[in-house]
Design a protein around this motif. Sequence first.
Motif, PDB file in Angstrom:
ATOM      1  N   SER A  13       0.810  -1.221   0.000  1.00 41.00           N
ATOM      2  CA  SER A  13       0.000   0.000   0.000  1.00 41.00           C
ATOM      3  C   SER A  13       0.842   1.271   0.000  1.00 41.00           C
ATOM      4  CB  SER A  13      -0.953   0.007   1.194  1.00 41.00           C
ATOM      5  OG  SER A  13      -0.214   0.001   2.412  1.00 41.00           O
ATOM      6  N   GLN A  14       2.101   1.165   0.398  1.00 43.11           N
ATOM      7  CA  GLN A  14       2.993   2.329   0.436  1.00 43.11           C
ATOM      8  C   GLN A  14       4.016   2.331  -0.700  1.00 43.11           C
ATOM      9  OE1 GLN A  14       4.357   1.791   4.598  1.00 43.11           O
ATOM     10  NE2 GLN A  14       3.648   3.906   4.837  1.00 43.11           N
ATOM     11  N   ALA A  15       3.945   1.351  -1.574  1.00 41.73           N
ATOM     12  CA  ALA A  15       4.987   1.185  -2.592  1.00 41.73           C
ATOM     13  C   ALA A  15       5.073   2.367  -3.552  1.00 41.73           C
ATOM     14  CB  ALA A  15       4.763  -0.116  -3.351  1.00 41.73           C
ATOM     15  N   ASP A  16       3.954   2.876  -4.018  1.00 43.18           N
ATOM     16  CA  ASP A  16       4.009   4.002  -4.952  1.00 43.18           C
ATOM     17  C   ASP A  16       4.628   5.235  -4.296  1.00 43.18           C
ATOM     18  OD1 ASP A  16       2.881   2.506  -7.003  1.00 43.18           O
ATOM     19  OD2 ASP A  16       0.845   3.267  -6.638  1.00 43.18           O
ATOM     20  N   ALA A  17       4.253   5.495  -3.066  1.00 46.28           N
ATOM     21  CA  ALA A  17       4.811   6.649  -2.352  1.00 46.28           C
ATOM     22  C   ALA A  17       6.301   6.463  -2.114  1.00 46.28           C
ATOM     23  CB  ALA A  17       4.074   6.868  -1.034  1.00 46.28           C
ATOM     24  N   TYR A  18       6.712   5.243  -1.777  1.00 53.21           N
ATOM     25  CA  TYR A  18       8.139   5.013  -1.544  1.00 53.21           C
ATOM     26  C   TYR A  18       8.927   5.119  -2.847  1.00 53.21           C
ATOM     27  CZ  TYR A  18      12.411   3.294   0.544  1.00 53.21           C
ATOM     28  OH  TYR A  18      13.716   3.194   0.993  1.00 53.21           O
ATOM     29  N   ALA A  19       8.374   4.608  -3.928  1.00 53.90           N
ATOM     30  CA  ALA A  19       9.044   4.732  -5.223  1.00 53.90           C
ATOM     31  C   ALA A  19       9.254   6.203  -5.580  1.00 53.90           C
ATOM     32  CB  ALA A  19       8.244   4.016  -6.311  1.00 53.90           C
ATOM     33  N   ALA A  20       8.250   7.024  -5.334  1.00 55.07           N
ATOM     34  CA  ALA A  20       8.382   8.460  -5.601  1.00 55.07           C
ATOM     35  C   ALA A  20       9.451   9.085  -4.711  1.00 55.07           C
ATOM     36  CB  ALA A  20       7.035   9.150  -5.396  1.00 55.07           C
ATOM     37  N   PHE A  21       9.463   8.692  -3.438  1.00 53.79           N
ATOM     38  CA  PHE A  21      10.492   9.195  -2.524  1.00 53.79           C
ATOM     39  C   PHE A  21      11.883   8.818  -3.021  1.00 53.79           C
ATOM     40  CE2 PHE A  21      13.394   7.814   0.828  1.00 53.79           C
ATOM     41  CZ  PHE A  21      13.731   9.048   1.363  1.00 53.79           C
ATOM     42  N   LEU A  22      12.059   7.567  -3.418  1.00 53.25           N
ATOM     43  CA  LEU A  22      13.369   7.132  -3.908  1.00 53.25           C
ATOM     44  C   LEU A  22      13.804   7.959  -5.117  1.00 53.25           C
ATOM     45  CD1 LEU A  22      13.103   3.242  -3.619  1.00 53.25           C
ATOM     46  CD2 LEU A  22      14.539   4.765  -2.233  1.00 53.25           C
ATOM     47  N   GLN A  23      12.892   8.190  -6.026  1.00 49.78           N
ATOM     48  CA  GLN A  23      13.235   8.983  -7.217  1.00 49.78           C
ATOM     49  C   GLN A  23      13.631  10.408  -6.843  1.00 49.78           C
ATOM     50  OE1 GLN A  23      13.660   8.321 -10.429  1.00 49.78           O
ATOM     51  NE2 GLN A  23      13.275   6.154 -10.086  1.00 49.78           N
ATOM     52  N   GLN A  24      12.890  11.015  -5.927  1.00 50.11           N
ATOM     53  CA  GLN A  24      13.134  12.414  -5.585  1.00 50.11           C
ATOM     54  C   GLN A  24      14.337  12.605  -4.673  1.00 50.11           C
ATOM     55  OE1 GLN A  24       9.402  13.605  -3.916  1.00 50.11           O
ATOM     56  NE2 GLN A  24       8.356  13.569  -5.878  1.00 50.11           N
ATOM     57  N   ARG A  25      14.494  11.750  -3.687  1.00 48.73           N
ATOM     58  CA  ARG A  25      15.511  11.966  -2.650  1.00 48.73           C
ATOM     59  C   ARG A  25      16.763  11.134  -2.880  1.00 48.73           C
ATOM     60  NH1 ARG A  25      18.555  13.443   1.286  1.00 48.73           N
ATOM     61  NH2 ARG A  25      17.917  13.234   3.440  1.00 48.73           N
ATOM     62  N   ALA A  26      16.592   9.826  -2.992  1.00 48.12           N
ATOM     63  CA  ALA A  26      17.753   8.935  -3.057  1.00 48.12           C
ATOM     64  C   ALA A  26      18.495   9.056  -4.383  1.00 48.12           C
ATOM     65  CB  ALA A  26      17.319   7.498  -2.808  1.00 48.12           C
ATOM     66  N   VAL A  27      17.770   9.039  -5.487  1.00 47.64           N
ATOM     67  CA  VAL A  27      18.441   9.118  -6.788  1.00 47.64           C
ATOM     68  C   VAL A  27      19.216  10.419  -6.901  1.00 47.64           C
ATOM     69  CG1 VAL A  27      18.079   9.251  -9.282  1.00 47.64           C
ATOM     70  CG2 VAL A  27      16.877   7.513  -7.941  1.00 47.64           C
ATOM     71  N   ALA A  28      18.614  11.501  -6.482  1.00 49.83           N
ATOM     72  CA  ALA A  28      19.317  12.792  -6.526  1.00 49.83           C
ATOM     73  C   ALA A  28      20.570  12.765  -5.658  1.00 49.83           C
ATOM     74  CB  ALA A  28      18.383  13.909  -6.078  1.00 49.83           C
ATOM     75  N   ASP A  29      20.485  12.123  -4.501  1.00 49.10           N
ATOM     76  CA  ASP A  29      21.640  12.023  -3.605  1.00 49.10           C
ATOM     77  C   ASP A  29      22.757  11.217  -4.251  1.00 49.10           C
ATOM     78  OD1 ASP A  29      23.128  12.358  -1.242  1.00 49.10           O
ATOM     79  OD2 ASP A  29      22.230  10.593  -0.303  1.00 49.10           O
ATOM     80  N   TYR A  30      22.420  10.053  -4.787  1.00 47.34           N
ATOM     81  CA  TYR A  30      23.434   9.235  -5.470  1.00 47.34           C
ATOM     82  C   TYR A  30      24.109  10.021  -6.589  1.00 47.34           C
ATOM     83  CZ  TYR A  30      21.706   4.850  -3.382  1.00 47.34           C
ATOM     84  OH  TYR A  30      21.350   3.848  -2.525  1.00 47.34           O
ATOM     85  N   ARG A  31      23.300  10.632  -7.422  1.00 46.19           N
ATOM     86  CA  ARG A  31      23.837  11.324  -8.604  1.00 46.19           C
ATOM     87  C   ARG A  31      24.658  12.554  -8.251  1.00 46.19           C
ATOM     88  NH1 ARG A  31      18.612  10.598 -12.521  1.00 46.19           N
ATOM     89  NH2 ARG A  31      19.087   8.440 -13.104  1.00 46.19           N
ATOM     90  N   SER A  32      24.496  13.065  -7.052  1.00 43.57           N
ATOM     91  CA  SER A  32      25.249  14.257  -6.654  1.00 43.57           C
ATOM     92  C   SER A  32      26.700  13.939  -6.290  1.00 43.57           C
ATOM     93  CB  SER A  32      24.568  14.943  -5.469  1.00 43.57           C
ATOM     94  OG  SER A  32      24.768  14.196  -4.275  1.00 43.57           O
TER      95      SER A  32
END
Length: 98
Positions: A13-32
């Motif tokens: 039930s939280q998967a879509d929200a977590y996927a969005a969080f990963l895209q916004q926060r984690a991916v940006a952090d990795y790429r930085s």
Amino acid sequence: MICRIWHGRTHASQADAYAAFLQQRAVADYRSVPGNLQVQILRREDGEVTHFLTITHWESEAAIRAFAGEQLLQAKYYDEDRDFLLEFEPLVQHYSMV
């Protein structure tokens, strides 16, 4: 090249929200981080649970240290992960590209 693989689980039930969080926060952090070459996020539904794998590609251990710190295999978590994850796996896995 080194591949760093992290695994996490959420309620489906939280998967879509977590996927969005990963895209916004984690991916940006990795790429930085200089030396990060690629970020991939994989998702698998398993009944009431959703699994996520984050696969990052790095040019060196030094680049991974700039992201994760001196404990190369220790998983890095964000404060927001507490709102989503079912547990906190302490370690990631590293693989060398062949």
